[in-house]
Write an enzyme that holds these catalytic residues in place. Structure first.
Site, PDB file in Angstrom:
ATOM      1  N   THR A   1       0.798  -7.856  -3.144  1.00  0.00           N
ATOM      2  CA  THR A   1       0.312  -7.486  -4.471  1.00  0.00           C
ATOM      3  C   THR A   1       1.251  -7.947  -5.570  1.00  0.00           C
ATOM      4  O   THR A   1       0.815  -8.301  -6.666  1.00  0.00           O
ATOM      5  CB  THR A   1       0.117  -5.962  -4.555  1.00  0.00           C
ATOM      6  OG1 THR A   1      -0.887  -5.567  -3.621  1.00  0.00           O
ATOM      7  CG2 THR A   1      -0.311  -5.523  -5.950  1.00  0.00           C
TER       8      THR A   1
ATOM      9  N   SER B   1      -0.281  -8.565   2.912  1.00  0.00           N
ATOM     10  CA  SER B   1       0.505  -8.016   4.020  1.00  0.00           C
ATOM     11  C   SER B   1      -0.311  -7.233   5.031  1.00  0.00           C
ATOM     12  O   SER B   1       0.179  -6.935   6.119  1.00  0.00           O
ATOM     13  CB  SER B   1       1.664  -7.155   3.498  1.00  0.00           C
ATOM     14  OG  SER B   1       1.241  -5.876   3.110  1.00  0.00           O
TER      15      SER B   1
END
Length: 333
Positions: free
Chosen positions: A15, A62
């Site tokens: 992010t 991730s």
């Protein structure tokens, strides 16, 4: 003129490198789209803290973390930590699996310099993006002499955590990361880096990563009236380790206990953790004869316990049949 410390930034996506079509969006975005060079350019204050060298190790969300990327990241950490004049290493990472990568590096990294993971809960294009400040704080910590010898660290939301302890505890808040049992190690406030305690649980020596294929280790959960089909199917498929996200202080439903006991008899390592989110799982005072073969994960949550079990079995496959030996490994984490 004083020479600034040299800090290497290893970027993996997440992010913190995400972007959205609107600056008003902080929850709907595409992760891992912004290169590390752009992340660094967005924080001009970095030039006053350290001489930065950056490497784009990966560009992934991730949630899609892989063993191959763990290998690559650990190798780059080792490479840079052995270079002359490198003061510290910062890893930008997605928040979803940061606690697992942190656990892996806590056990496996052999870095002689501070290694600091950082992340963001809001994409880089958000009106109130938290990534730039987290990145600046992480570099400040990696460059600080007090960070030496503290193990792998996580720096987010002005707090410094031990990577062993840090977990993601909120879906969207910027204060998403906590160390539920022990609390943070310290804090960052502008240029002030202050450690208020030191971690005691550091590995005596690095745990080796698998040289070949990784062991197969999965997580199962205990809840009201679970079936045993999942455990039986995993055993039949050749799983080598199972971590149980148990209730409370490691309590496992009787149906699941029977299935897991069968798995242990079949040569599968079984580790009890807790789904509660905090607290230590003790070995039972009066263990069920069947459940007595299960190892306890201490205060590691199921996801961190899985990482530890992966590395333990990779380093010594005989531990699948040595519950006492495996318990000693977990006791040392």
């Amino acid at each position: 003129m004083t020479t600034l410390p040299r800090v290497v930034v290893l970027a993996t996506g997440g992010t913190i490198a995400g972007s959205a079509s609107s600056a008003a969006s902080s929850a709907r975005y595409q992760a891992a789209t912004v290169p590390v060079t752009a992340l660094l350019d967005a924080v001009p204050a970095l030039k006053d803290v350290a001489r930065i060298e950056a490497e784009q190790v990966a560009q992934v969300d991730s949630k899609d973390m892989s063993f191959a990327l763990w290998h690559r990241l650990a190798a780059r950490v080792h490479h840079w930590s052995t270079q002359p004049d490198v003061t510290g290493i910062v890893i930008t990472h997605g928040t979803d699996t940061l606690e697992e990568t942190g656990m892996l590096l806590h056990l496996a990294a052999a870095a002689s310099v501070p290694v600091v993971l950082t992340a963001a809960m809001r994409p880089s294009t958000s009106l109130s993006a938290d990534g730039p400040m987290n990145l600046l704080d992480a570099v400040r910590v990696a460059a600080h002499p007090a960070a030496a010898g503290k193990g792998v660290l996580v720096v987010v939301n002005q707090e410094i955590h031990a990577a062993r302890d840090a977990v993601k505890a909120h879906t969207c808040a910027v204060q998403a990361f906590v160390s539920p049992v022990s609390g943070p190690l310290g804090f960052v406030q502008d240029a002030l880096v202050r450690f208020t305690r030191a971690p005691l649980r550091l590995p005596a020596q690095p745990w080796p990563l698998p040289a070949g294929s990784w062991p197969v280790v999965e997580i199962v959960a205990s809840y009201a009236e679970p079936g045993r089909a999942l455990v039986d199917a995993l055993v039949a498929s050749g799983v080598q380790g199972l971590v149980v996200a148990a209730a409370g202080n490691g309590s496992i439903h009787e149906t699941l206990v029977d299935a897991l006991a069968g798995a242990a008899r079949a040569g599968v390592a079984v580790v009890r953790s807790s789904r509660t989110g905090a607290g230590n799982v003790l070995a039972p005072a009066n263990p069920n004869p069947q459940a007595g073969v299960f190892v306890t994960a201490g205060d590691l949550n199921p996801y961190k316990a899985r990482v530890a079990l992966l590395l333990a079995l990779a380093g010594d496959p005989a531990l699948v049949a040595d519950a006492a030996g495996l318990q000693r490994r977990f006791a040392d984490i």
